[in-house]
Design a protein around this motif. Structure first.
Motif, PDB file in Angstrom:
ATOM      1  N   SER A 170       0.818  -1.214   0.000  1.00 19.14           N
ATOM      2  CA  SER A 170       0.000   0.000   0.000  1.00 19.14           C
ATOM      3  C   SER A 170       0.852   1.265   0.000  1.00 19.14           C
ATOM      4  O   SER A 170       0.414   2.305  -0.509  1.00 19.14           O
ATOM      5  CB  SER A 170      -0.920   0.004   1.228  1.00 19.14           C
ATOM      6  OG  SER A 170      -0.151   0.021   2.425  1.00 19.14           O
ATOM      7  N   MET A 171       2.068   1.162   0.539  1.00 20.94           N
ATOM      8  CA  MET A 171       2.973   2.319   0.550  1.00 20.94           C
ATOM      9  C   MET A 171       3.820   2.389  -0.703  1.00 20.94           C
ATOM     10  O   MET A 171       4.601   3.340  -0.864  1.00 20.94           O
ATOM     11  CB  MET A 171       3.885   2.241   1.769  1.00 20.94           C
ATOM     12  CG  MET A 171       3.137   2.345   3.099  1.00 20.94           C
ATOM     13  SD  MET A 171       4.232   2.144   4.526  1.00 20.94           S
ATOM     14  CE  MET A 171       5.333   3.543   4.321  1.00 20.94           C
ATOM     15  N   GLY A 172       3.685   1.418  -1.591  1.00 17.74           N
ATOM     16  CA  GLY A 172       4.442   1.443  -2.833  1.00 17.74           C
ATOM     17  C   GLY A 172       5.891   1.020  -2.689  1.00 17.74           C
ATOM     18  O   GLY A 172       6.678   1.236  -3.610  1.00 17.74           O
ATOM     19  N   MET A 173       6.218   0.424  -1.595  1.00 19.80           N
ATOM     20  CA  MET A 173       7.608   0.004  -1.352  1.00 19.80           C
ATOM     21  C   MET A 173       7.768  -1.462  -1.811  1.00 19.80           C
ATOM     22  O   MET A 173       7.933  -2.384  -1.018  1.00 19.80           O
ATOM     23  CB  MET A 173       7.962   0.148   0.127  1.00 19.80           C
ATOM     24  CG  MET A 173       7.770   1.578   0.641  1.00 19.80           C
ATOM     25  SD  MET A 173       8.062   1.729   2.416  1.00 19.80           S
ATOM     26  CE  MET A 173       9.810   1.346   2.498  1.00 19.80           C
ATOM     27  N   MET A 174       7.679  -1.657  -3.106  1.00 15.82           N
ATOM     28  CA  MET A 174       7.723  -3.003  -3.659  1.00 15.82           C
ATOM     29  C   MET A 174       9.135  -3.579  -3.697  1.00 15.82           C
ATOM     30  O   MET A 174       9.310  -4.792  -3.733  1.00 15.82           O
ATOM     31  CB  MET A 174       7.133  -3.003  -5.073  1.00 15.82           C
ATOM     32  CG  MET A 174       5.677  -2.551  -5.137  1.00 15.82           C
ATOM     33  SD  MET A 174       5.038  -2.564  -6.810  1.00 15.82           S
ATOM     34  CE  MET A 174       3.375  -1.920  -6.548  1.00 15.82           C
ATOM     35  N   MET A 175      10.138  -2.727  -3.746  1.00 15.47           N
ATOM     36  CA  MET A 175      11.515  -3.214  -3.834  1.00 15.47           C
ATOM     37  C   MET A 175      12.069  -3.654  -2.486  1.00 15.47           C
ATOM     38  O   MET A 175      13.114  -4.304  -2.427  1.00 15.47           O
ATOM     39  CB  MET A 175      12.410  -2.115  -4.419  1.00 15.47           C
ATOM     40  CG  MET A 175      11.996  -1.663  -5.807  1.00 15.47           C
ATOM     41  SD  MET A 175      12.009  -3.014  -7.018  1.00 15.47           S
ATOM     42  CE  MET A 175      13.739  -3.417  -7.034  1.00 15.47           C
ATOM     43  N   LEU A 176      11.399  -3.324  -1.392  1.00 12.68           N
ATOM     44  CA  LEU A 176      11.867  -3.705  -0.061  1.00 12.68           C
ATOM     45  C   LEU A 176      11.350  -5.097   0.286  1.00 12.68           C
ATOM     46  O   LEU A 176      10.135  -5.325   0.284  1.00 12.68           O
ATOM     47  CB  LEU A 176      11.370  -2.703   0.978  1.00 12.68           C
ATOM     48  CG  LEU A 176      11.833  -2.948   2.424  1.00 12.68           C
ATOM     49  CD1 LEU A 176      13.342  -2.827   2.552  1.00 12.68           C
ATOM     50  CD2 LEU A 176      11.142  -1.964   3.375  1.00 12.68           C
ATOM     51  N   PRO A 177      12.233  -6.056   0.569  1.00 13.68           N
ATOM     52  CA  PRO A 177      11.765  -7.409   0.928  1.00 13.68           C
ATOM     53  C   PRO A 177      10.929  -7.378   2.207  1.00 13.68           C
ATOM     54  O   PRO A 177      11.333  -6.770   3.206  1.00 13.68           O
ATOM     55  CB  PRO A 177      13.067  -8.197   1.134  1.00 13.68           C
ATOM     56  CG  PRO A 177      14.107  -7.433   0.392  1.00 13.68           C
ATOM     57  CD  PRO A 177      13.702  -5.983   0.508  1.00 13.68           C
ATOM     58  N   PRO A 178       9.760  -8.021   2.200  1.00 14.74           N
ATOM     59  CA  PRO A 178       8.919  -8.001   3.407  1.00 14.74           C
ATOM     60  C   PRO A 178       9.575  -8.671   4.607  1.00 14.74           C
ATOM     61  O   PRO A 178       9.328  -8.270   5.747  1.00 14.74           O
ATOM     62  CB  PRO A 178       7.653  -8.761   2.968  1.00 14.74           C
ATOM     63  CG  PRO A 178       7.638  -8.653   1.479  1.00 14.74           C
ATOM     64  CD  PRO A 178       9.060  -8.648   1.065  1.00 14.74           C
ATOM     65  N   THR A 179      10.426  -9.675   4.359  1.00 15.74           N
ATOM     66  CA  THR A 179      11.065 -10.358   5.490  1.00 15.74           C
ATOM     67  C   THR A 179      11.996  -9.439   6.263  1.00 15.74           C
ATOM     68  O   THR A 179      12.220  -9.649   7.461  1.00 15.74           O
ATOM     69  CB  THR A 179      11.858 -11.572   4.982  1.00 15.74           C
ATOM     70  OG1 THR A 179      12.808 -11.159   3.977  1.00 15.74           O
ATOM     71  CG2 THR A 179      10.927 -12.610   4.382  1.00 15.74           C
ATOM     72  N   THR A 180      12.526  -8.419   5.608  1.00 19.79           N
ATOM     73  CA  THR A 180      13.411  -7.486   6.305  1.00 19.79           C
ATOM     74  C   THR A 180      12.662  -6.742   7.401  1.00 19.79           C
ATOM     75  O   THR A 180      13.224  -6.444   8.473  1.00 19.79           O
ATOM     76  CB  THR A 180      14.022  -6.489   5.306  1.00 19.79           C
ATOM     77  OG1 THR A 180      14.684  -7.207   4.259  1.00 19.79           O
ATOM     78  CG2 THR A 180      15.023  -5.566   5.990  1.00 19.79           C
ATOM     79  N   ILE A 181      11.377  -6.456   7.168  1.00 26.26           N
ATOM     80  CA  ILE A 181      10.575  -5.733   8.154  1.00 26.26           C
ATOM     81  C   ILE A 181       9.870  -6.691   9.100  1.00 26.26           C
ATOM     82  O   ILE A 181       9.725  -6.429  10.304  1.00 26.26           O
ATOM     83  CB  ILE A 181       9.545  -4.828   7.448  1.00 26.26           C
ATOM     84  CG1 ILE A 181      10.248  -3.899   6.454  1.00 26.26           C
ATOM     85  CG2 ILE A 181       8.758  -4.014   8.467  1.00 26.26           C
ATOM     86  CD1 ILE A 181      11.268  -2.971   7.077  1.00 26.26           C
ATOM     87  N   SER A 182       9.420  -7.843   8.574  1.00 30.06           N
ATOM     88  CA  SER A 182       8.603  -8.743   9.398  1.00 30.06           C
ATOM     89  C   SER A 182       9.438  -9.536  10.409  1.00 30.06           C
ATOM     90  O   SER A 182       8.926  -9.889  11.479  1.00 30.06           O
ATOM     91  CB  SER A 182       7.841  -9.714   8.490  1.00 30.06           C
ATOM     92  OG  SER A 182       8.734 -10.535   7.761  1.00 30.06           O
ATOM     93  N   THR A 183      10.698  -9.811  10.105  1.00 32.23           N
ATOM     94  CA  THR A 183      11.512 -10.631  11.010  1.00 32.23           C
ATOM     95  C   THR A 183      11.650 -10.003  12.392  1.00 32.23           C
ATOM     96  O   THR A 183      11.469 -10.697  13.410  1.00 32.23           O
ATOM     97  CB  THR A 183      12.895 -10.902  10.392  1.00 32.23           C
ATOM     98  OG1 THR A 183      12.732 -11.618   9.169  1.00 32.23           O
ATOM     99  CG2 THR A 183      13.752 -11.721  11.341  1.00 32.23           C
TER     100      THR A 183
END
Length: 285
Positions: free
Chosen positions: A247-260
């Motif tokens: 939703s924030m348009g941050m498609m290049m950022l891997p989700p695991t980097t934030i979710s871990t």
């Protein structure tokens, strides 16, 4: 002419001296060789005499036309060297028995599922997980190992049981543990494959060759069910983080980097290791 006659006499004298020297040189060698030959004949005679005496004694003691092998003075028991060989052979199977006939399989699989769900690839490391699984296995299997020691090992060491009787007595507690953790449908499946009849209630009718693979299959099924339940809250965190990043348009950022980090925080706040290990141990009781 006189000079030639003198030279001829000198040559003849030298030839005589050389011939005499050759004769004197070879004469001792022949005598020494003769001595050696006589010594060899004497040694052969002594050896032949000793061999004949030993053969006569062995023939006098041994029964004619018979051959027999006795263990421990003929009482039917295995001697000490053969027992040591069998024990060393049995020790080589202990790692496989520890993995397949105990609670180790379920514990190690659940711990690996937990680490994978957290997203930490090498924390805790494999050495820590295996060590934890081994000590949890010893804790869970302590009553079984105590019964095996009291009912099989101690009586066998005291000579009250034979090797086969000790093996049968030691398998009784282990079979009871495996049968209690094995699902009936797995036992029925392997009994059907082996063309054996089973009423579904009598554990004594199930041979160990059927009970062991059925137990391993049940352990794999149970461990994967527990792993799936552990995965559910961490999947929810991954989905929420992925939706927010999209939703924030941050498609290049891997989700695991934030979710871990959030998964680790949730695991720590919920006292995850206590919940996983305590409930894992209780699943065997």
């Amino acid at each position: 002419m006189k000079n030639h006659s003198v030279s001829f006499k000198i040559v003849i004298g030298l030839c005589l001296l050389i011939t005499a020297g050759i004769l004197l040189y070879f004469t001792p060698i022949k005598t020494h060789a003769s001595g050696l030959q006589n010594a060899d004949d004497l040694a052969d005679a002594i050896t032949s005499s000793i061999s004949n005496d030993l053969e006569d004694e062995l023939n006098a003691d041994a029964p004619s036309s018979s051959f027999s092998v006795n263990f421990e003075s003929g009482n039917g028991e295995l001697n000490g060297s053969l027992r040591i060989l069998l024990i060393l052979t049995f020790i080589s199977f202990i790692p496989a028995m520890l993995v397949m006939l105990t609670s180790f399989t379920r514990i190690i699989i659940v711990l690996h599922f937990t680490r994978t769900a957290l997203g930490t690839q090498t924390a805790p490391p494999n050495q820590v997980l295996i060590g934890l699984a081994v000590f949890l296995t010893l804790f869970i299997m302590a009553p079984v190992f105590t019964r095996v020691n009291e009912e099989a090992i101690i009586p066998f060491d005291q000579g009250e049981l034979t090797a086969k009787e000790a093996l049968d007595a030691g398998m009784v507690p282990i079979r009871e543990f495996m049968y209690g953790q094995t699902q009936a449908k797995d036992v029925a499946t392997f009994m059907e494959i082996a063309n054996l009849e089973w009423d579904g209630t009598d554990p004594e009718a199930v041979p160990s060759t059927v009970l062991i693979p059925a137990f391993v299959l049940s352990e794999l099924r149970t461990s994967f069910i527990i792993g799936f339940l552990i995965y559910i809250p961490f999947i929810v965190i991954d989905m929420v983080v992925s939706s927010i990043l999209m939703s924030m348009g941050m498609m290049m950022l891997p989700p695991t980097t934030i979710s871990t980090p959030f998964k680790i925080l949730l695991f720590v706040l919920a006292d995850g290791w206590n919940l996983v290990i305590i409930n894992l141990v209780k699943s065997f009781y």
